[in-house]
Design an enzyme around this catalytic site. Structure first.
Site, PDB file in Angstrom:
ATOM      1  N   HIS A 226      -5.775   5.975  10.697  1.00 13.77           N
ATOM      2  CA  HIS A 226      -4.696   6.332   9.634  1.00 13.77           C
ATOM      3  C   HIS A 226      -4.858   6.449   8.345  1.00 13.77           C
ATOM      4  O   HIS A 226      -4.102   6.472   7.454  1.00 13.77           O
ATOM      5  CB  HIS A 226      -3.729   5.552  10.134  1.00 13.77           C
ATOM      6  CG  HIS A 226      -3.582   4.058   9.529  1.00 13.77           C
ATOM      7  ND1 HIS A 226      -4.810   3.289   9.454  1.00 13.77           N
ATOM      8  CD2 HIS A 226      -2.787   3.310   8.722  1.00 13.77           C
ATOM      9  CE1 HIS A 226      -4.707   2.283   8.790  1.00 13.77           C
ATOM     10  NE2 HIS A 226      -3.418   2.082   8.481  1.00 13.77           N
TER      11      HIS A 226
ATOM     12  N   SER B  65      -7.398  12.373  -0.191  1.00 15.42           N
ATOM     13  CA  SER B  65      -6.558  12.191   1.098  1.00 15.42           C
ATOM     14  C   SER B  65      -7.093  13.659   1.809  1.00 15.42           C
ATOM     15  O   SER B  65      -7.572  14.404   1.213  1.00 15.42           O
ATOM     16  CB  SER B  65      -5.012  12.170   0.869  1.00 15.42           C
ATOM     17  OG  SER B  65      -4.814  11.142   0.085  1.00 15.42           O
TER      18      SER B  65
ATOM     19  N   HIS C  26       4.169   7.966   1.433  1.00 20.39           N
ATOM     20  CA  HIS C  26       3.519   6.964   2.432  1.00 20.39           C
ATOM     21  C   HIS C  26       4.674   5.596   2.210  1.00 20.39           C
ATOM     22  O   HIS C  26       4.519   4.983   1.272  1.00 20.39           O
ATOM     23  CB  HIS C  26       2.292   6.392   1.897  1.00 20.39           C
ATOM     24  CG  HIS C  26       1.681   5.329   2.862  1.00 20.39           C
ATOM     25  ND1 HIS C  26       0.594   4.595   2.444  1.00 20.39           N
ATOM     26  CD2 HIS C  26       1.749   5.074   4.119  1.00 20.39           C
ATOM     27  CE1 HIS C  26       0.505   3.611   3.615  1.00 20.39           C
ATOM     28  NE2 HIS C  26       1.118   4.239   4.311  1.00 20.39           N
TER      29      HIS C  26
ATOM     30  N   ASN D 176       1.020  -1.376  -0.013  1.00 20.50           N
ATOM     31  CA  ASN D 176      -0.092  -0.005   0.116  1.00 20.50           C
ATOM     32  C   ASN D 176       0.944   1.132   0.078  1.00 20.50           C
ATOM     33  O   ASN D 176       0.397   2.253   0.149  1.00 20.50           O
ATOM     34  CB  ASN D 176      -0.985  -0.086   1.223  1.00 20.50           C
ATOM     35  CG  ASN D 176      -0.265   0.005   2.723  1.00 20.50           C
ATOM     36  OD1 ASN D 176       1.068  -0.078   2.687  1.00 20.50           O
ATOM     37  ND2 ASN D 176      -1.053   0.031   3.691  1.00 20.50           N
ATOM     38  N   HIS D 177       1.941   1.219   0.107  1.00 22.48           N
ATOM     39  CA  HIS D 177       3.107   2.478   0.029  1.00 22.48           C
ATOM     40  C   HIS D 177       2.915   3.200  -1.501  1.00 22.48           C
ATOM     41  O   HIS D 177       2.725   2.447  -2.425  1.00 22.48           O
ATOM     42  CB  HIS D 177       4.469   2.031   0.173  1.00 22.48           C
ATOM     43  CG  HIS D 177       4.528   1.497   1.662  1.00 22.48           C
ATOM     44  ND1 HIS D 177       5.679   0.641   2.198  1.00 22.48           N
ATOM     45  CD2 HIS D 177       3.700   1.491   2.684  1.00 22.48           C
ATOM     46  CE1 HIS D 177       5.373   0.273   3.152  1.00 22.48           C
ATOM     47  NE2 HIS D 177       4.386   0.881   3.620  1.00 22.48           N
TER      48      HIS D 177
END
Lengths: 477, 135
Positions: free
Chosen positions: A400, A381, A233, A201-202
């Site tokens: 988060h 986001s 991220h 998920n980065h």
């Protein structure tokens, strides 16, 4: 909602003592009725399991992005007394200090819309994916310094500006780092991966500010409508994964040694004051520092790419903030009317300190801490700010991210990477990854709606909405 | 080879069935390599590892964690393994090749081997395994 769970406030639910045997405190989680439909009973059981650990204070908590993890649920938060409490890698996760930072730029949407060359250049400059190796030459002594000084090592080495540090949680390093507790295996993994993004998920995403909810806070954070930002991220890479693996094994023996009864093996833990507990804490802090340095190195690369491509100044791309979302920290909180130091575990949860907290830089004291919440690929986001309510209810913590609702197996069956890329492109979002699989795994549909998740924490008051950012281009591992 | 990926929200859940413990461990190993590096993997390089643990679950987790470590630091992608297990001592001869970004980039990094939901079960038909890879 799940049986025997009762509502105690707006988006606030309690799991009573007795839900699983041995609970010392109740569980509490934040969720809307509609998000409750996708709530897994396994995640609530994990939340209740955490409540059985020695020294836990007030509640075992979970944020609205709660889902089934291991040991603690993802989205789990728990504070422990320093005298009687424990520390557990299951409350931090394999990716220690997986976190997110937001960088602003002086650019506007028209400057970067449709600029595939920018996304390609970022993809070339920032190593991503399985087997991604650093292009920087990090020597073993550099690695030690990364682990001790975190982001400040990177800034001192020329990979950033001083101001970046006051815009990082804990100024980008935990002072309790102890490199001696980090195995040589972990160090071997750390050397070649400094400045790499990783996979799963980065991501690194170019975004535009599309909505301001709180003008005063947005101004204080340096955000304005139409502004181009970059969100990064990632975490502590193989070094942090190895530290977790190594210390899980050590703490498993410690659990037996100290006669701690745990309902799930992945909650292996040790008293915070024990040798084993201190060693894990020191190694975890070293990994957290590595992660801050890592995000700082990537920031430097992004600034260089943007400066060259758009002829803008490196210094004109200040950081809004950098937050950790997998970490354990010693923090001062009010417990039963007294200020005391406690060990707060955040596993897929973000620190959200409210106004007037000592840790905040002077210019943010009035507003509260910036909280960066990444959306899933293709969705918004958000930037929020920490609140006094969070200090009172959640040891200064909030959600988060969006939280997965669909497994990878389901995702691959229902969506192909090609289709997702094409759909996102129609929406004006350029995606670049090493493989279509990586895109299918992380499609927008596999996550809860990030809008809904942040609305829950906003309405519950444990953080407040400041700005929405929409994606324009993303690179994935 | 007999393993399948089961549905799991956050991580990768693998179920394997085999007649012997060695075959079960081999399946878990092959599943791990497939998740990280995809299906296009060859032989050529040989690596031997030895692991000792307190119980069978730890032996499997320690073995797979060691494979992840070697694979990452030595840049190796494995395609098969010869495994022998005796009294919680494991010896594995791993066959593989060097990482090739063009052929080995379709997977996802595994951050750790989870004890959560780990089941090694033996019945009349042999062994069954459920294991989670944290991704």
């Amino acid at each position: 909602m799940i049986d025997s769970v009762r509502q105690t406030g707006v988006n606030e639910w309690e799991v009573p003592v007795g839900y699983v045997p041995g609970m010392r405190v109740p569980g509490k989680f934040f969720l809307s009725e509609s998000l409750g439909i996708s709530l897994e009973s396994g995640a609530i059981e994990q939340l209740a399991n955490v409540a059985t650990l020695p020294g836990i204070i007030r509640h075992s908590l979970a944020m609205p992005d709660i889902h089934w993890g291991y040991g603690f649920p993802i989205g789990g938060v728990a504070a422990f007394s320093l005298d009687e409490g424990v520390i557990s890698p299951g409350g931090v996760g394999f990716d220690i200090n997986c976190g997110v930072r937001l960088l602003t730029t002086p650019l506007a949407q028209k400057d970067i819309s449709g600029r595939r060359d920018l996304i390609e250049e970022l993809f070339r400059a920032v190593p991503t994916g399985v087997g991604g190796k650093s292009t920087l030459r990090i020597s073993p002594p550099d690695l030690e310094r990364m682990m001790i000084k975190g982001a400040s090592w990177a800034v001192d080495a020329g990979y950033g500006v001083k101001r970046d540090l006051i815009r990082c949680e804990d100024s980008g390093y935990m002072k309790q780092a102890d490199c001696h507790a980090v195995s040589s295996k972990a160090k071997q993994r750390g050397v070649p991966q400094g400045g790499t993004l990783g996979s799963g998920n980065h991501f690194l995403e170019m975004q535009v500010v599309t909505e301001i909810f709180d003008p005063e806070a947005a101004q204080a954070f340096g955000l304005h409508l139409g502004q181009i930002c970059c969100m990064i991220h990632c975490g502590s890479r193989g070094l942090g994964h190895q530290v977790c693996t190594d210390h899980l094994k050590l703490l498993e023996s410690a659990t037996k040694k100290y006669h701690i009864v745990i309902p799930d093996r992945q909650l292996a833990c040790a008293p915070i004051t024990s040798v084993e507990g201190k060693d894990y804490f020191g190694a975890m802090a070293s990994s957290a520092n590595y992660a801050w340095a890592n995000r700082q190195l990537i920031t430097h690369t992004v600034r260089q790419v943007l400066a060259k491509m758009f002829r803008i100044e490196y210094e004109d791309m200040p950081l809004v903030y950098d937050v950790a979302h997998n970490v354990a920290k010693i923090e001062e909180h009010e417990v039963d009317g007294k200020r005391m130091n406690v060990c707060v575990h955040r596993k897929g949860a973000t620190r959200a300190f409210g106004p007037d907290t000592d840790e905040l830089p002077l210019d943010l004291k009035k507003i509260g801490q910036p909280v960066i919440i990444p959306g899933s690929m293709g969705t918004s986001s958000f930037v929020l700010r920490g609140t006094k309510t969070a200090m009172e209810k959640t040891f200064g913590s909030t959600c988060h991210g969006a939280g997965r609702i669909m497994s990878r197996t389901q995702a691959k069956k229902s969506l192909s990477g090609k289709e997702i890329t094409a759909n996102l492109l129609k929406a004006g979002i350029i995606v670049r990854a090493h493989s279509e699989n990586a895109i299918a795994d992380e499609a927008p549909e596999v996550y809860k709606s990030s809008d809904e998740v942040v609305n829950v924490v906003h309405e519950a008051g444990i953080s407040r909405l400041v700005a929405r950012l929409s994606p324009l281009g993303v690179i994935k591992g | 080879m007999s393993f399948e990926e089961l549905s799991h929200t956050a991580d990768v859940k693998i179920r394997a069935r085999a007649e012997t413990l060695e075959a079960l461990f081999t399946d878990a190993f092959l599943a791990l390599m497939q998740v990280v590096y995809g299906t296009d993997r060859c032989d050529g390089i040989i690596k031997e590892i030895r692991i000792e643990s307190d119980n069978i679950e730890s032996l499997l987790c320690d073995f797979l964690s060691e494979v992840l470590f070697i694979s990452e630091v030595e840049g190796l992608v494995f395609s098969r393994a010869g495994i022998a297990i005796e009294n919680l001592h494991l010896t594995a001869v791993l066959h593989g090749e060097f990482f090739d970004p063009l052929r080995h980039s379709s997977g996802t990094e595994v951050k750790g081997i989870s004890y959560s939901g780990l089941i090694i079960h033996k019945d009349a038909n042999g062994y069954m395994l459920d294991i989670l890879f944290d991704v």
